[in-house]
Design a protein around this motif. Structure first.
Motif, PDB file in Angstrom:
ATOM      1  N   LYS A  44      63.237  64.219  -8.488  1.00 25.92           N
ATOM      2  CA  LYS A  44      61.871  64.711  -8.326  1.00 25.92           C
ATOM      3  C   LYS A  44      60.928  64.136  -9.375  1.00 25.92           C
ATOM      4  O   LYS A  44      59.730  64.331  -9.284  1.00 25.92           O
ATOM      5  CB  LYS A  44      61.854  66.239  -8.425  1.00 25.92           C
ATOM      6  N   VAL A  45      61.449  63.453 -10.382  1.00 24.73           N
ATOM      7  CA  VAL A  45      60.625  62.887 -11.452  1.00 24.73           C
ATOM      8  C   VAL A  45      60.382  61.414 -11.147  1.00 24.73           C
ATOM      9  O   VAL A  45      61.307  60.621 -11.080  1.00 24.73           O
ATOM     10  CB  VAL A  45      61.311  63.050 -12.827  1.00 24.73           C
ATOM     11  N   GLU A  46      59.110  61.067 -10.949  1.00 23.83           N
ATOM     12  CA  GLU A  46      58.726  59.696 -10.628  1.00 23.83           C
ATOM     13  C   GLU A  46      58.342  58.944 -11.895  1.00 23.83           C
ATOM     14  O   GLU A  46      57.870  59.534 -12.857  1.00 23.83           O
ATOM     15  CB  GLU A  46      57.533  59.693  -9.668  1.00 23.83           C
ATOM     16  N   GLU A  47      58.510  57.638 -11.857  1.00 25.20           N
ATOM     17  CA  GLU A  47      58.100  56.778 -12.966  1.00 25.20           C
ATOM     18  C   GLU A  47      56.775  56.111 -12.591  1.00 25.20           C
ATOM     19  O   GLU A  47      56.643  55.555 -11.501  1.00 25.20           O
ATOM     20  CB  GLU A  47      59.171  55.721 -13.230  1.00 25.20           C
ATOM     21  N   TYR A  48      55.796  56.189 -13.499  1.00 24.87           N
ATOM     22  CA  TYR A  48      54.464  55.633 -13.280  1.00 24.87           C
ATOM     23  C   TYR A  48      54.124  54.669 -14.403  1.00 24.87           C
ATOM     24  O   TYR A  48      54.654  54.766 -15.507  1.00 24.87           O
ATOM     25  CB  TYR A  48      53.394  56.736 -13.274  1.00 24.87           C
ATOM     26  N   SER A  49      53.192  53.773 -14.133  1.00 20.35           N
ATOM     27  CA  SER A  49      52.604  52.963 -15.198  1.00 20.35           C
ATOM     28  C   SER A  49      51.434  53.768 -15.764  1.00 20.35           C
ATOM     29  O   SER A  49      50.989  54.757 -15.164  1.00 20.35           O
ATOM     30  CB  SER A  49      52.098  51.627 -14.655  1.00 20.35           C
ATOM     31  N   MET A  50      50.914  53.345 -16.895  1.00 21.12           N
ATOM     32  CA  MET A  50      49.780  54.049 -17.499  1.00 21.12           C
ATOM     33  C   MET A  50      48.563  53.991 -16.573  1.00 21.12           C
ATOM     34  O   MET A  50      47.832  54.966 -16.434  1.00 21.12           O
ATOM     35  CB  MET A  50      49.458  53.447 -18.870  1.00 21.12           C
ATOM     36  N   ALA A  51      48.373  52.853 -15.899  1.00 19.38           N
ATOM     37  CA  ALA A  51      47.248  52.720 -14.961  1.00 19.38           C
ATOM     38  C   ALA A  51      47.419  53.664 -13.776  1.00 19.38           C
ATOM     39  O   ALA A  51      46.449  54.294 -13.327  1.00 19.38           O
ATOM     40  CB  ALA A  51      47.130  51.281 -14.474  1.00 19.38           C
ATOM     41  N   GLU A  52      48.630  53.779 -13.260  1.00 22.15           N
ATOM     42  CA  GLU A  52      48.884  54.655 -12.115  1.00 22.15           C
ATOM     43  C   GLU A  52      48.650  56.120 -12.472  1.00 22.15           C
ATOM     44  O   GLU A  52      48.047  56.862 -11.704  1.00 22.15           O
ATOM     45  CB  GLU A  52      50.317  54.492 -11.620  1.00 22.15           C
ATOM     46  N   ILE A  53      49.147  56.553 -13.616  1.00 20.49           N
ATOM     47  CA  ILE A  53      49.027  57.967 -13.983  1.00 20.49           C
ATOM     48  C   ILE A  53      47.558  58.349 -14.183  1.00 20.49           C
ATOM     49  O   ILE A  53      47.167  59.489 -13.953  1.00 20.49           O
ATOM     50  CB  ILE A  53      49.884  58.299 -15.236  1.00 20.49           C
ATOM     51  N   GLY A  54      46.733  57.359 -14.550  1.00 19.82           N
ATOM     52  CA  GLY A  54      45.301  57.605 -14.731  1.00 19.82           C
ATOM     53  C   GLY A  54      44.581  57.917 -13.431  1.00 19.82           C
ATOM     54  O   GLY A  54      43.478  58.477 -13.449  1.00 19.82           O
ATOM     55  N   ARG A  55      45.178  57.597 -12.304  1.00 23.55           N
ATOM     56  CA  ARG A  55      44.555  57.854 -10.996  1.00 23.55           C
ATOM     57  C   ARG A  55      44.778  59.282 -10.517  1.00 23.55           C
ATOM     58  O   ARG A  55      44.195  59.701  -9.527  1.00 23.55           O
ATOM     59  CB  ARG A  55      45.117  56.892  -9.955  1.00 23.55           C
ATOM     60  N   TYR A  56      45.661  60.002 -11.193  1.00 18.53           N
ATOM     61  CA  TYR A  56      46.010  61.356 -10.780  1.00 18.53           C
ATOM     62  C   TYR A  56      45.479  62.374 -11.784  1.00 18.53           C
ATOM     63  O   TYR A  56      45.178  62.038 -12.925  1.00 18.53           O
ATOM     64  CB  TYR A  56      47.537  61.525 -10.688  1.00 18.53           C
ATOM     65  N   LYS A  57      45.407  63.603 -11.332  1.00 18.75           N
ATOM     66  CA  LYS A  57      45.144  64.696 -12.263  1.00 18.75           C
ATOM     67  C   LYS A  57      46.512  65.036 -12.873  1.00 18.75           C
ATOM     68  O   LYS A  57      47.370  65.620 -12.211  1.00 18.75           O
ATOM     69  CB  LYS A  57      44.554  65.905 -11.542  1.00 18.75           C
ATOM     70  N   ALA A  58      46.720  64.606 -14.110  1.00 19.81           N
ATOM     71  CA  ALA A  58      48.027  64.751 -14.742  1.00 19.81           C
ATOM     72  C   ALA A  58      47.872  65.333 -16.144  1.00 19.81           C
ATOM     73  O   ALA A  58      47.014  64.894 -16.911  1.00 19.81           O
ATOM     74  CB  ALA A  58      48.731  63.403 -14.812  1.00 19.81           C
ATOM     75  N   GLU A  59      48.714  66.287 -16.449  1.00 19.91           N
ATOM     76  CA  GLU A  59      48.730  66.924 -17.762  1.00 19.91           C
ATOM     77  C   GLU A  59      49.885  66.348 -18.580  1.00 19.91           C
ATOM     78  O   GLU A  59      51.031  66.359 -18.134  1.00 19.91           O
ATOM     79  CB  GLU A  59      48.925  68.433 -17.592  1.00 19.91           C
ATOM     80  N   SER A  60      49.576  65.850 -19.767  1.00 15.22           N
ATOM     81  CA  SER A  60      50.616  65.307 -20.632  1.00 15.22           C
ATOM     82  C   SER A  60      51.414  66.455 -21.243  1.00 15.22           C
ATOM     83  O   SER A  60      50.847  67.425 -21.757  1.00 15.22           O
ATOM     84  CB  SER A  60      50.000  64.459 -21.745  1.00 15.22           C
ATOM     85  N   LEU A  61      52.733  66.336 -21.188  1.00 13.75           N
ATOM     86  CA  LEU A  61      53.621  67.362 -21.749  1.00 13.75           C
ATOM     87  C   LEU A  61      54.345  66.867 -22.994  1.00 13.75           C
ATOM     88  O   LEU A  61      55.260  67.524 -23.473  1.00 13.75           O
ATOM     89  CB  LEU A  61      54.633  67.810 -20.689  1.00 13.75           C
ATOM     90  N   GLY A  62      53.940  65.712 -23.492  1.00 13.74           N
ATOM     91  CA  GLY A  62      54.509  65.200 -24.734  1.00 13.74           C
ATOM     92  C   GLY A  62      55.448  64.026 -24.539  1.00 13.74           C
ATOM     93  O   GLY A  62      55.698  63.558 -23.430  1.00 13.74           O
ATOM     94  N   LYS A  63      55.989  63.599 -25.657  1.00 13.50           N
ATOM     95  CA  LYS A  63      56.858  62.428 -25.705  1.00 13.50           C
ATOM     96  C   LYS A  63      58.316  62.834 -25.507  1.00 13.50           C
ATOM     97  O   LYS A  63      58.752  63.873 -25.992  1.00 13.50           O
ATOM     98  CB  LYS A  63      56.704  61.737 -27.061  1.00 13.50           C
ATOM     99  N   VAL A  64      59.055  62.009 -24.785  1.00 12.14           N
ATOM    100  CA  VAL A  64      60.505  62.163 -24.656  1.00 12.14           C
ATOM    101  C   VAL A  64      61.129  60.847 -25.101  1.00 12.14           C
ATOM    102  O   VAL A  64      60.540  59.774 -24.933  1.00 12.14           O
ATOM    103  CB  VAL A  64      60.948  62.551 -23.226  1.00 12.14           C
TER     104      VAL A  64
END
Length: 125
Positions: free
Chosen positions: A38-58
């Motif tokens: 269920k966890v998708e991998e995105y590029s920084m440009a891709e994630i910028g196109r969505y409403k996304a909340e950062s949950l921190g570094k892993v």
């Protein structure tokens, strides 16, 4: 329907390997890793196109100390990053870097990957 059938077949095949035991110095266990689909991998440009909340570094790393251990691979570590992100409630990651270098003489091969975990809201696209 096709995706459900594929997952079901995959689980049945894995069920046939239930006596298989794999020991590594990295988590998650194989059965836990299956939950990360269920966890998708995105590029920084891709994630910028969505409403996304950062949950921190892993972060995930693997040190190969014996020849009998598997070689560290990006796919192995990214699976672990997805697992860690999912435990935080994320459904996406952005891999920032994967670096390989020798830490010390005890570690013949080493690989570390870092990512940012995100909760992507698909309801407000």
């Amino acid at each position: 329907m096709k995706k459900t059938a594929t997952i079901l077949i995959g689980l049945l095949v894995l069920g046939g390997c239930s006596n298989l035991n794999m020991t590594t110095n990295i988590s998650p266990a194989p059965e836990e890793a299956l939950k990360t689909y269920k966890v998708e991998e995105y590029s920084m440009a891709e994630i910028g196109r969505y409403k996304a909340e950062s949950l921190g570094k892993v972060s995930s790393s693997f040190c190969r100390t014996r020849n009998s251990q598997p070689k560290p691979t990006e796919s192995l570590l990214i699976g672990n990053l997805k697992y860690q992100a999912q435990k935080r409630g994320a459904n996406g990651i952005v891999v920032m870097e994967c670096v390989d270098h020798k830490l010390n003489n005890d570690c013949a091969e080493f690989l570390r990957c870092d990512a940012l975990a995100y909760r992507v809201d698909f309801d407000t696209l």
